[in-house]
Design a protein around this motif. Structure first.
Motif, PDB file in Angstrom:
ATOM      1  N   THR A 195      -4.454   4.694  -9.753  1.00 21.58           N
ATOM      2  CA  THR A 195      -5.060   5.861  -9.130  1.00 21.58           C
ATOM      3  C   THR A 195      -4.382   6.392  -8.124  1.00 21.58           C
ATOM      4  OG1 THR A 195      -7.189   5.576 -10.430  1.00 21.58           O
ATOM      5  CG2 THR A 195      -6.997   7.212  -8.588  1.00 21.58           C
ATOM      6  N   TYR A 196      -4.004   5.571  -7.129  1.00 23.96           N
ATOM      7  CA  TYR A 196      -3.540   6.053  -5.821  1.00 23.96           C
ATOM      8  C   TYR A 196      -1.981   6.210  -5.850  1.00 23.96           C
ATOM      9  CZ  TYR A 196      -8.282   4.490  -4.213  1.00 23.96           C
ATOM     10  OH  TYR A 196      -9.427   4.592  -4.068  1.00 23.96           O
ATOM     11  N   LEU A 197      -1.373   6.112  -6.893  1.00 21.71           N
ATOM     12  CA  LEU A 197       0.085   6.417  -7.305  1.00 21.71           C
ATOM     13  C   LEU A 197       0.172   7.940  -8.036  1.00 21.71           C
ATOM     14  CD1 LEU A 197       1.211   2.895  -8.421  1.00 21.71           C
ATOM     15  CD2 LEU A 197       1.260   3.746  -6.000  1.00 21.71           C
ATOM     16  N   PRO A 213      -9.260   6.871   6.240  1.00 24.74           N
ATOM     17  CA  PRO A 213     -10.261   6.346   5.262  1.00 24.74           C
ATOM     18  C   PRO A 213     -10.005   6.933   3.772  1.00 24.74           C
ATOM     19  CG  PRO A 213     -11.130   7.897   6.739  1.00 24.74           C
ATOM     20  CD  PRO A 213      -9.924   7.643   7.167  1.00 24.74           C
ATOM     21  N   GLU A 214     -10.616   6.246   3.015  1.00 21.14           N
ATOM     22  CA  GLU A 214     -10.621   6.736   1.504  1.00 21.14           C
ATOM     23  C   GLU A 214     -11.442   8.208   1.501  1.00 21.14           C
ATOM     24  OE1 GLU A 214     -11.960   5.192  -3.007  1.00 21.14           O
ATOM     25  OE2 GLU A 214     -12.630   4.234  -1.310  1.00 21.14           O
ATOM     26  N   ALA A 241       2.641   4.679  -0.685  1.00 20.95           N
ATOM     27  CA  ALA A 241       1.784   4.025   0.459  1.00 20.95           C
ATOM     28  C   ALA A 241       0.395   3.323  -0.392  1.00 20.95           C
ATOM     29  CB  ALA A 241       1.295   5.031   1.550  1.00 20.95           C
ATOM     30  N   GLY A 242       0.118   3.734  -1.489  1.00 19.81           N
ATOM     31  CA  GLY A 242      -0.995   3.234  -2.452  1.00 19.81           C
ATOM     32  C   GLY A 242      -0.505   2.299  -3.060  1.00 19.81           C
ATOM     33  N   LYS A 297      -5.888   4.007   0.334  1.00 20.10           N
ATOM     34  CA  LYS A 297      -6.770   4.828  -0.539  1.00 20.10           C
ATOM     35  C   LYS A 297      -7.051   6.042  -0.240  1.00 20.10           C
ATOM     36  CE  LYS A 297      -9.150   0.309  -1.941  1.00 20.10           C
ATOM     37  NZ  LYS A 297     -10.545  -0.262  -2.161  1.00 20.10           N
ATOM     38  N   ALA A 298      -6.285   6.691   0.918  1.00 20.18           N
ATOM     39  CA  ALA A 298      -6.514   8.080   1.200  1.00 20.18           C
ATOM     40  C   ALA A 298      -5.502   8.762   0.091  1.00 20.18           C
ATOM     41  CB  ALA A 298      -5.919   8.461   2.334  1.00 20.18           C
TER      42      ALA A 298
END
Length: 471
Positions: A13-15, A100-101, A124-125, A138-139
């Motif tokens: 998800t973070y990509l 933070p997320e 960065a994810g 997770k941002a």
């Protein structure tokens, strides 16, 4: 059973960029010299908070600014000075890791830097969580205006494939598993793939690949993948030495420790191939990967052996630890027989390249000045630094031992990367050709690049292809 190698949905998800978000938190990107001007335009409460927090807009610094109810109403990202930025790349990736997320929207980002920073944010994810639960930043980021979000996501996904393959140790990434990774990629993009294994390598006149890999438990093989039906032809050749003991010229333990990354050329080629196919570039792609382990057994090749390559040239083996150029030689000869418009080899080939330029630059060789110019331009746009090295013709004599046509490991220790590149060029058959002698490993963590496997040169090549192949 080895730990599951499949990507975890939550990590992936973070990509990607955040979509369908109604109220992302504004993230103001502020250069150090512009902070006072920015503060003057803010309400008293914001000025007081930022000043009291000691935020000076240093490169990579971050700060959450609360509203009256205490919840954050904005975030700040320090963008430092021009001189500070020149000493690195992907600067906002450090901010992404610190925040933070949540979901953020860039404000005040220069358009000419937005693509690089957006890619860095996605990277960065990344974390390698196959053997231990880990997580990256997770941002999440809303795609900045004016950038091609789908392209950036495709590039990030290709880079992640490269990292995962390199980071996986040889017990789970031998020739069998590397072939499996190629098969998965071919299936996802409807590419065709053929594999020649074991004794069939000799029958199909791929003798050097067979000689290097025959001592290993898993059979050596040549993986041949094709994709695309129209357009110019591009052949990518990646060194797939899944582990390198050095053979009978056995490496010291300290030198053997990172040899899981000796298939970094294959991993980088596969990452680039995924980018090309995902972006549906109008070309015909061929990927050739000689996948072997360089091991020790009664059947291992010996120093002093003279082998005959696919193109008929004889090679004296003066060091069994100079095996990568041997497997590439047969693959390059096969690739040249297809008369591609451009052929590129990528390999973790020589320690000499690292001594020359360190771990952050991808040294490359190209005779064609226009191709080199395209690669240089692409590297600058893609934040993927490269350095051109010379095919220095006077050194050709150094790879000619007298007893055979070629020497796989010239004595003397001079110009090790150049002589290796000259060796490979003997097998490119006059094809328009470039060779990358990459490291494939980040020895210490940096923004968007954790310690471990990393792609080098792939993004530069991707950006160069429109000009290099007249797409």
């Amino acid at each position: 059973m080895s730990p599951d190698a499949s990507p975890k949905a939550d990590a992936q998800t973070y990509l990607t960029f955040a979509r369908d978000v109604t109220d992302p938190l504004p993230l103001h990107v502020i250069e150090a010299g512009a902070l006072e001007t920015w503060l003057q335009a803010q309400p008293d409460a914001v000025r007081t908070w930022v000043t009291a927090s000691g935020f000076e807009a240093a490169l990579g610094a971050s700060l959450l600014v609360p509203g009256e109810a205490g919840a954050p109403v904005m975030a700040l990202a320090g963008y430092g000075t021009t001189d500070a930025r020149a000493r690195g790349r992907f600067h906002l990736a450090a901010v992404a890791a610190a925040l933070p997320e949540g979901t953020y929207r860039l404000e005040g980002m220069d358009a000419d830097r937005a693509e690089e920073e957006a890619l860095g944010w996605l990277l960065a994810g990344y974390s390698f969580g196959r053997y231990r639960t880990q997580s990256g930043a997770k941002a999440r980021l809303v795609s900045p205006e004016g950038v091609d979000a789908a392209r950036i996501e495709a590039v990030a996904a290709g880079e992640i494939l490269t990292r995962d393959l390199i980071n996986t140790p040889a017990n789970d990434m031998g020739p069998d598993a590397l072939e499996g990774a190629c098969a998965d990629l071919a299936e996802r993009f409807d590419a065709k793939m053929e594999v020649t294994r074991g004794e069939d390598l000799r029958a199909q006149n791929l003798p050097l690949i067979h000689a290097v890999g025959r001592a290993a438990a898993q059979a050596p093989r040549l993986i041949d993948m094709h994709w695309g039906n129209t357009g110019p032809t591009l052949t990518l050749v990646g060194k797939g030495v899944c582990f390198d003991t050095g053979g009978l010229n056995l490496k010291h333990g300290s030198s053997m420790g990172l040899m899981k990354k000796d298939m970094g050329g294959a991993a980088t080629v596969l990452g680039l191939a995924q980018m090309i196919m995902a972006l549906e570039l109008p070309l015909r792609l061929r990927v050739l990967i000689p996948a072997v382990e360089n091991s020790v057994s009664a059947d291992a090749m010996r120093p002093g052996d003279i082998l005959t390559a696919r193109n008929g040239k004889t090679v004296e083996i003066n060091n069994t630890d100079a095996e990568g150029r041997l497997v590439l030689a047969d693959a390059l000869t096969l690739g040249a027989e297809g008369e591609p418009g451009l052929m590129v080899s990528m390999a973790t080939l020589t320690g000499a390249a690292r001594v020359a330029v360190g771990p952050d630059l991808a040294p490359y060789y190209a005779d064609d000045a226009a191709l080199a110019a395209a690669i240089e331009s692409g590297a600058a746009r893609a934040a993927d630094p490269v350095w051109r090295m010379p095919f220095h013709a006077p050194y050709e004599a150094m790879i000619e031992p007298g007893i055979a046509d070629l020497d796989n490991a010239p004595s003397g220790g001079f110009a090790g990367s150049i002589t290796a590149a000259l060796f490979l060029r003997r097998f490119a058959g006059g094809t328009r050709y470039a060779h990358f002698d990459i490291y494939g490993w980040n020895p210490s963590a940096a923004p968007a690049r954790p310690k471990g496997g990393v792609g080098m040169g792939a993004r530069a090549l991707l950006a160069a292809l429109p000009e290099a192949l007249d797409l």
